[in-house]
Design an enzyme around this catalytic site. Sequence first.
Site, PDB file in Angstrom:
ATOM      1  NE  ARG A   1       1.672  -9.395   3.714  1.00  0.00           N
ATOM      2  CZ  ARG A   1       1.643  -9.748   2.472  1.00  0.00           C
ATOM      3  NH1 ARG A   1       1.185  -9.064   1.592  1.00  0.00           N
ATOM      4  NH2 ARG A   1       2.308 -10.911   2.060  1.00  0.00           N
TER       5      ARG A   1
ATOM      6  CD  GLU B   1       8.852  -4.035   2.985  1.00  0.00           C
ATOM      7  OE1 GLU B   1       9.440  -4.242   1.952  1.00  0.00           O
ATOM      8  OE2 GLU B   1       9.206  -3.648   4.037  1.00  0.00           O
TER       9      GLU B   1
ATOM     10  CG  ASP C   1       0.430  -5.506  -2.028  1.00  0.00           C
ATOM     11  OD1 ASP C   1      -0.436  -5.740  -3.041  1.00  0.00           O
ATOM     12  OD2 ASP C   1       1.106  -6.663  -1.762  1.00  0.00           O
TER      13      ASP C   1
ATOM     14  CD  GLU D   1       2.347  -5.868  -5.351  1.00  0.00           C
ATOM     15  OE1 GLU D   1       1.948  -6.017  -4.404  1.00  0.00           O
ATOM     16  OE2 GLU D   1       2.055  -5.011  -6.031  1.00  0.00           O
TER      17      GLU D   1
ATOM     18  CE1 TYR E   1      -1.673  -6.313   0.442  1.00  0.00           C
ATOM     19  CE2 TYR E   1      -1.778  -4.804   2.160  1.00  0.00           C
ATOM     20  CZ  TYR E   1      -1.099  -5.431   1.211  1.00  0.00           C
ATOM     21  OH  TYR E   1       0.236  -5.572   1.377  1.00  0.00           O
TER      22      TYR E   1
ATOM     23  CG  HIS F   1      -4.545  -0.892   5.011  1.00  0.00           C
ATOM     24  ND1 HIS F   1      -3.666  -1.604   5.123  1.00  0.00           N
ATOM     25  CD2 HIS F   1      -4.266  -0.091   4.089  1.00  0.00           C
ATOM     26  CE1 HIS F   1      -2.438  -1.251   4.510  1.00  0.00           C
ATOM     27  NE2 HIS F   1      -3.163  -0.309   3.729  1.00  0.00           N
TER      28      HIS F   1
ATOM     29  CG  ASP G   1       2.114  -3.090   2.120  1.00  0.00           C
ATOM     30  OD1 ASP G   1       2.781  -2.640   1.410  1.00  0.00           O
ATOM     31  OD2 ASP G   1       1.968  -4.278   2.456  1.00  0.00           O
TER      32      ASP G   1
END
Length: 541
Positions: free
Chosen positions: A301, A86, A82, A9, A299, A345, A84
Amino acid sequence: MPKALLIVESPTKAQTIGKYLGKDFIVKSSVGHIKDLPKNKLGVNIEGEFEPEYEIIKGKKKILTEIKKAAAEVETIYLAPDPDREGEAIAWHIAEELKQQQKKIYRLLFNELTKEAILEGIKSPQKLDQYRFDAQQARRILDRLVGYQISPILWDKVRRGLSAGRVQSVAVRIISEREREIEGFVKEEYWSISASFMGDDPEGFEAMLVKIKGRKPKIKNEDKVNQITQDLKKHVYVVSQAETKERKVHPTPPFITSKLQQEAIRKLRFTAKKTMMVAQKLYEGIELGDKGLTGLITYMRTDSPRVSDSAIEQVREFIGKNYGEKLVPVKPNFYKSRKGAQGAHEAIRPTCVEFKPEDLGSYLDKDQMALYGLIWRRFVASQMTSALFDQTTIDIVVGDYLFRASGSILKFLGFMTIYQLGEERENNKLPPISSGEKLKLLGINPKQHFTQPPPRFTEAALVKELEENGIGRPSTYASILSTITDREYVDKEDGKFYPTELGFLVTDLLVENFPDILNVEFTAQMESTLDRVEDGKTTWT
């Protein structure tokens, strides 16, 4: 001819990954989401199972055309946004646009942008995660329903152009309610009493009055102080108990998103938004001379303190080599996730512990250096031994009164060799005192105080409040804070939030008319229901 197309992205991420892959790969970036709900209408069929009407985002047609063109030239497509919700939605929407090409489409998940992690991901590609996409879709549609249906009421009652966010409105409510507590606060007087003593050693010490008749003292005025003071002067003072115990202070876990934001606000004076922007750069890749673009942290988040076995092995070896075996615990330190954390994660850590902050000075700017140093030190410290203190407590019982003095001496630094805790424990040495020793009273020191109203929220305190109440997710804290400020629902004074007149007005209007939606428990329950959707335990509709 290339055999595979890999899509991420972010252009920087594409550049970092492209560096590690050979001629067999084309690496493209979608530059964020390619599809979303329409801007000028609700875009959700309320009568038909909440079916969304997605459309290509304005300005993304050219990017999509380039992706489709590249897809036509390859056998396999890897979607690697990513790891997650989103990222899953971006991957899902790209896959929908490419399905007519009838190519093999796989999902890749990287927790860090290193050559090893990327090649490992390509070796074990996965299917797109329907449940994770459904959780994102449910959140997006919920937010659209709340925003789109409630905002016009604000236009009508307050002013045009206002918008109501499902989570942001709850954050404004929390700030408004705190402000009302402050406004309605009535201060009350109270007193504390300490006394100065000296034993056989000529060095004096101070002890606090901690109990009267076995209970915490409640001294509300000067008359009561005078009465106690007169009573205390009649007694002989003897040490009833003096003991020294070893106390351990354990290292803190490596960072999760909320704790990184809180610590960066406190120690570096960064905002939550700035913390995430700098962390994004460190994750996506920094130019390191001969090494080229290199992802420096995992990562950013995450709400899990989990660390991979290989990273634990590396850091334990690193600590032994650089700080000595005394600082390596017998067994690795493990940290529990809080309930509802996404365990897939890892915590936020350096991708390579050998990249010491001081060695990267010529490659990182001031902010990157500060944040990377914080992440690196916290991670290394998390796998070190505990700090050791000798804690001494002296109790002096006189009649109905108990005085207590506490002191501590640091005798082994442990993890504090490289990571200082917030509330630093200073060495506070007491003179040598024994049980049964007679003391000379040097003075009684009463002090007047007044109760304080609850404090306004700093960014760190608000992030903590949102996290503890289960409002929002690691990926959303920074945007919640900047959105409510940008919309002028709250303002800041000396780094602390207070509601504007508009913030009060909108909160009161929404709480009166939509009590459920503005309810903190409802919003927290919504987050846990979205987690259940992601786990496949309930349907998104």
